[in-house]
Design a protein around this motif. Structure first.
Motif, PDB file in Angstrom:
ATOM      1  N   LEU A  22       0.872  -1.167   0.000  1.00 39.18           N
ATOM      2  CA  LEU A  22       0.000   0.000   0.000  1.00 39.18           C
ATOM      3  C   LEU A  22       0.913   1.221   0.000  1.00 39.18           C
ATOM      4  CD1 LEU A  22      -2.894   1.149   0.185  1.00 39.18           C
ATOM      5  CD2 LEU A  22      -2.637   1.090   2.674  1.00 39.18           C
ATOM      6  N   ILE A  23       0.784   2.046  -1.036  1.00 37.25           N
ATOM      7  CA  ILE A  23       1.672   3.188  -1.215  1.00 37.25           C
ATOM      8  C   ILE A  23       0.845   4.465  -1.095  1.00 37.25           C
ATOM      9  CG2 ILE A  23       3.363   4.276  -2.740  1.00 37.25           C
ATOM     10  CD1 ILE A  23       3.467   1.471  -4.207  1.00 37.25           C
ATOM     11  N   ILE A  24       1.315   5.386  -0.254  1.00 33.33           N
ATOM     12  CA  ILE A  24       0.575   6.610   0.064  1.00 33.33           C
ATOM     13  C   ILE A  24       1.535   7.785   0.015  1.00 33.33           C
ATOM     14  CG2 ILE A  24      -0.786   7.792   1.845  1.00 33.33           C
ATOM     15  CD1 ILE A  24      -1.134   4.815   3.035  1.00 33.33           C
ATOM     16  N   THR A  25       1.082   8.889  -0.543  1.00 39.72           N
ATOM     17  CA  THR A  25       1.869  10.114  -0.531  1.00 39.72           C
ATOM     18  C   THR A  25       1.339  11.041   0.555  1.00 39.72           C
ATOM     19  OG1 THR A  25       2.337   9.967  -2.902  1.00 39.72           O
ATOM     20  CG2 THR A  25       2.582  12.133  -1.891  1.00 39.72           C
ATOM     21  N   ALA A  26       2.262  11.653   1.291  1.00 38.76           N
ATOM     22  CA  ALA A  26       1.925  12.669   2.292  1.00 38.76           C
ATOM     23  C   ALA A  26       2.870  13.848   2.072  1.00 38.76           C
ATOM     24  CB  ALA A  26       2.059  12.105   3.699  1.00 38.76           C
ATOM     25  N   GLY A  27       2.338  15.056   2.131  1.00 41.12           N
ATOM     26  CA  GLY A  27       3.041  16.248   1.681  1.00 41.12           C
ATOM     27  C   GLY A  27       4.281  16.678   2.437  1.00 41.12           C
ATOM     28  N   ASN A  28       4.381  16.374   3.724  1.00 45.31           N
ATOM     29  CA  ASN A  28       5.538  16.824   4.504  1.00 45.31           C
ATOM     30  C   ASN A  28       5.722  15.896   5.704  1.00 45.31           C
ATOM     31  OD1 ASN A  28       3.741  17.726   6.629  1.00 45.31           O
ATOM     32  ND2 ASN A  28       3.332  19.538   5.377  1.00 45.31           N
ATOM     33  N   GLU A  29       6.747  16.157   6.510  1.00 36.10           N
ATOM     34  CA  GLU A  29       7.053  15.276   7.636  1.00 36.10           C
ATOM     35  C   GLU A  29       5.901  15.145   8.622  1.00 36.10           C
ATOM     36  OE1 GLU A  29      10.123  17.818   8.303  1.00 36.10           O
ATOM     37  OE2 GLU A  29      11.368  16.877   6.779  1.00 36.10           O
ATOM     38  N   ARG A  30       5.276  16.265   8.914  1.00 30.60           N
ATOM     39  CA  ARG A  30       4.169  16.248   9.873  1.00 30.60           C
ATOM     40  C   ARG A  30       2.994  15.412   9.336  1.00 30.60           C
ATOM     41  NH1 ARG A  30       2.444  21.703  12.626  1.00 30.60           N
ATOM     42  NH2 ARG A  30       2.852  20.763  14.624  1.00 30.60           N
ATOM     43  N   GLN A  31       2.699  15.580   8.065  1.00 34.58           N
ATOM     44  CA  GLN A  31       1.600  14.820   7.476  1.00 34.58           C
ATOM     45  C   GLN A  31       1.943  13.333   7.381  1.00 34.58           C
ATOM     46  OE1 GLN A  31       0.337  15.784   3.490  1.00 34.58           O
ATOM     47  NE2 GLN A  31      -1.719  15.014   3.901  1.00 34.58           N
ATOM     48  N   VAL A  32       3.194  13.012   7.071  1.00 32.68           N
ATOM     49  CA  VAL A  32       3.605  11.606   7.070  1.00 32.68           C
ATOM     50  C   VAL A  32       3.316  11.000   8.440  1.00 32.68           C
ATOM     51  CG1 VAL A  32       5.591  10.024   6.997  1.00 32.68           C
ATOM     52  CG2 VAL A  32       5.343  11.788   5.235  1.00 32.68           C
ATOM     53  N   GLY A  33       3.700  11.708   9.497  1.00 35.24           N
ATOM     54  CA  GLY A  33       3.451  11.211  10.856  1.00 35.24           C
ATOM     55  C   GLY A  33       1.975  11.026  11.149  1.00 35.24           C
ATOM     56  N   ALA A  34       1.152  11.977  10.719  1.00 35.20           N
ATOM     57  CA  ALA A  34      -0.291  11.877  10.960  1.00 35.20           C
ATOM     58  C   ALA A  34      -0.898  10.700  10.206  1.00 35.20           C
ATOM     59  CB  ALA A  34      -0.980  13.182  10.547  1.00 35.20           C
ATOM     60  N   VAL A  35      -0.472  10.492   8.964  1.00 30.19           N
ATOM     61  CA  VAL A  35      -0.986   9.370   8.171  1.00 30.19           C
ATOM     62  C   VAL A  35      -0.540   8.050   8.796  1.00 30.19           C
ATOM     63  CG1 VAL A  35      -0.833   8.186   5.943  1.00 30.19           C
ATOM     64  CG2 VAL A  35      -1.212  10.667   6.014  1.00 30.19           C
ATOM     65  N   VAL A  36       0.711   7.964   9.181  1.00 38.26           N
ATOM     66  CA  VAL A  36       1.229   6.743   9.808  1.00 38.26           C
ATOM     67  C   VAL A  36       0.447   6.422  11.084  1.00 38.26           C
ATOM     68  CG1 VAL A  36       3.237   5.804  11.064  1.00 38.26           C
ATOM     69  CG2 VAL A  36       3.529   6.829   8.792  1.00 38.26           C
ATOM     70  N   ASP A  37       0.236   7.421  11.927  1.00 40.56           N
ATOM     71  CA  ASP A  37      -0.511   7.200  13.171  1.00 40.56           C
ATOM     72  C   ASP A  37      -1.932   6.732  12.888  1.00 40.56           C
ATOM     73  OD1 ASP A  37       1.718   7.954  14.624  1.00 40.56           O
ATOM     74  OD2 ASP A  37       0.971   9.973  15.067  1.00 40.56           O
ATOM     75  N   ALA A  38      -2.596   7.353  11.904  1.00 41.65           N
ATOM     76  CA  ALA A  38      -3.979   6.980  11.574  1.00 41.65           C
ATOM     77  C   ALA A  38      -4.044   5.568  11.014  1.00 41.65           C
ATOM     78  CB  ALA A  38      -4.567   7.980  10.582  1.00 41.65           C
ATOM     79  N   VAL A  39      -3.123   5.221  10.144  1.00 38.63           N
ATOM     80  CA  VAL A  39      -3.092   3.873   9.565  1.00 38.63           C
ATOM     81  C   VAL A  39      -2.860   2.842  10.659  1.00 38.63           C
ATOM     82  CG1 VAL A  39      -1.704   2.321   8.113  1.00 38.63           C
ATOM     83  CG2 VAL A  39      -2.425   4.551   7.226  1.00 38.63           C
TER      84      VAL A  39
END
Length: 127
Positions: free
Chosen positions: A42-59
């Motif tokens: 599963l490949i996901i793009t997130a715009g910046n470091e903070r968003q990567v962290g938020a997506v990772v936490d939600a997943v």
């Protein structure tokens, strides 16, 4: 042999969680024919470091609620490319330039795409 129904459902759950946190370009590839260690990337793009962290936490939260446990996490120190391994699926959350550089979808282009059943999002709504 294709991805198990359990792996497909977990990928859909993770994809919905990522989309809720504004993850974009969400793609799932059935790598089960070519790779023995997992069924789906599963490949996901997130715009910046903070968003990567938020997506990772939600997943991760959604996966835990679905009964899956992460067996390996990598890349959280820089939050440019975070990998979450749930055995059945491996989630890659990447910043745009990292995704473009490594182009996992190009490397695994022979693998079929998994229908994540996500609602269509217009380019305007994604901004």
């Amino acid at each position: 042999m294709s991805a198990t129904e359990q792996a497909i459902e977990l990928a859909r759950t993770a994809a919905r969680a990522a989309a809720d946190k504004k993850g974009t370009e969400i793609l799932a590839l059935d790598v089960s024919e070519n790779l023995a260690l997992t069924d789906i990337f599963l490949i996901i793009t997130a715009g910046n470091e903070r968003q990567v962290g938020a997506v990772v936490d939600a997943v991760d939260e959604a996966a835990r609620e679905a009964g899956a446990k992460v067996v390996r996490r990598e890349g959280e120190r820089e939050n440019r490319w975070v990998l979450l391994d749930y055995n059945d699926i491996i989630v890659h959350v990447q910043q745009p330039e990292v995704r473009q550089t490594y182009s996992l979808e190009r490397l695994w282009k022979d693998c079929p795409e998994v229908d994540l059943k996500l609602p269509a999002v217009s380019d305007e709504a994604a901004r």
